[in-house]
Design an enzyme around this catalytic site. Structure first.
Site: not given
Lengths: 205, 197
Positions: B104, B107-109
């Site tokens: 991601c 962000c860091s999904c």
């Protein structure tokens, strides 16, 4: 917004600090920071798009210097202030020191007025839009052409949903790009799949 | 030399407590909700969930095809958790000629209920910036050297659709029981930065 959070394809970063079975959390406060934002979303204090945008609005120096859960906490605290739960002054009093928050929100936008539907196999181009508010599209696909390979159920349009602007849910398309079309002569050959909201796309000929 | 208004930043733990106290004072009654979420993040949303899906898919061809065609329904069938805002789960099948890896960049999904909250390196700027552009190089640095003719597909989680990699089954494990198979599956193989041997 073209913020520092939009990292895909940026150069200058070094080797991934990879270890097998690396932890998700390094301290108990990180667990709680994660739970706090999830709790606030569940209680309807704000939605996921508002939350993501609040993090994107962090001062770039703060964003780049903070760890993941400090960014999470900063987004959460910013929204608590903006939603009127607490003033910044009161928050700093409770914390016993400065509590840096994110910068101001810019305006959002609605879905495109005449939506086009796409099917797997269609060639599409990502619109060359530059917007000040939230956008859920990595900059590296802007203006680029790819092929639709899948369709996902409709989601709220993030550019509106992050700003309280009225909007329709719309499909996202799994769009396949060739890495060499994204970064000619400067990438490893691969296929890069991105989930792209319908309003970001136009038909490519 | 100091300025009159300079105020040092409060320690991060104190900032967390300050926000928590605001929610409490505004009547949100966070005590039970927060401990449930703390527990879920550490004990319930774990890669063993994804591993169970993979083990079942390796053992049961009909389930495998349901998992590949409608991930959300297959996950529900197994009684595993997914939050409401993850409306679509795309399961990406690795084969000898195709290797899938997820990230991601914004962000860091992740599909955190199935593969666990993301590991530190997944959230780092190095992985987020480089994996989309230099996948083969990054994977090699992380210990996965893929054959030159293997096609690499990188999946950037930029909407609320979630992805999970279905790793290839190690030949030595054919015929094993599902519980035993599930123990072979690592979180990193569900993300696609390693293959199973």
């Amino acid at each position: 917004m073209d913020g520092v959070h939009d990292l895909g394809g940026k150069q200058g970063f070094g080797t991934v600090r990879y270890t097998f079975d690396a932890p998700a959390f390094h301290a108990q406060w990180e667990v709680r920071a994660n739970s706090l934002y999830a709790f606030a979303v569940r209680r309807g204090v704000f939605n996921m798009d508002e939350y993501r945008y609040a993090i994107e609005r962090m001062d770039p120096r703060h964003y780049l210097g903070a760890g993941y859960y400090e960014r999470s906490l900063t987004g959460l605290a910013t929204l608590c202030v903006e939603k009127g739960l607490v003033t910044h002054e009161e928050l700093e009093k409770r914390a016993g020191g400065a509590f840096p928050l994110s910068g101001r929100s810019a305006g959002g936008r609605s879905n495109v007025s005449a939506p086009q539907r796409f099917q797997p196999g269609d060639r599409v181009r990502v619109r060359n839009d530059f917007v000040p508010g939230h956008v859920r599209m990595p900059g590296y696909v802007r203006g680029k052409t790819g092929v639709v390979v899948g369709v996902s159920p409709a989601y709220p349009f993030p550019d509106a949903h992050a700003h309280g602007v009225e909007a329709r849910d719309e499909p996202t398309y799994d769009v396949r790009f060739r890495s060499q079309d994204l970064w000619p002569d400067s990438s490893d050959p691969a296929l890069v799949h991105v989930g792209v909201f319908e309003s970001y796309l136009e038909r490519a000929t | 030399m100091t300025t009159a208004h300079f105020k040092p930043t409060a320690p991060i733990e104190a900032r967390v407590k300050a926000v928590e106290s605001v929610l409490r004072d505004r009547g949100f009654e966070p005590d039970e909700g927060l401990s449930q979420l703390d527990h879920a993040a550490q004990e319930e949303w774990v890669p063993q969930n994804g591993a169970r899906l993979v083990a079942r898919a390796w053992s049961d061809p009909a389930f495998r095809s349901r998992l590949l065609s409608n991930g959300i329904a297959a996950v529900a069938e197994m009684g595993l958790p997914m939050p409401r805002h993850h409306r679509h789960l795309v399961v990406l099948e690795n084969t000898p000629g195709v290797h899938n890896v997820i990230c991601c960049s914004l962000c860091s999904c992740t599909a955190f209920t199935l593969i666990g909250l993301p590991p530190d390196w997944y959230k780092d700027f190095e992985y987020r910036s480089r994996i989309v552009r230099e996948a083969r190089t990054v994977l090699k640095e992380m210990g996965l050297a893929l054959p030159a003719d293997t096609e690499i597909r990188v999946w950037d989680t930029t909407a609320d659709t979630r992805y999970m990699v279905l790793p290839e089954q190690p030949p030595r494990s054919v015929g094993w029981a599902e519980d035993q198979l599930a123990q072979l599956v690592t979180r990193d193989s569900l993300i696609g930065v390693s293959r199973l041997a």
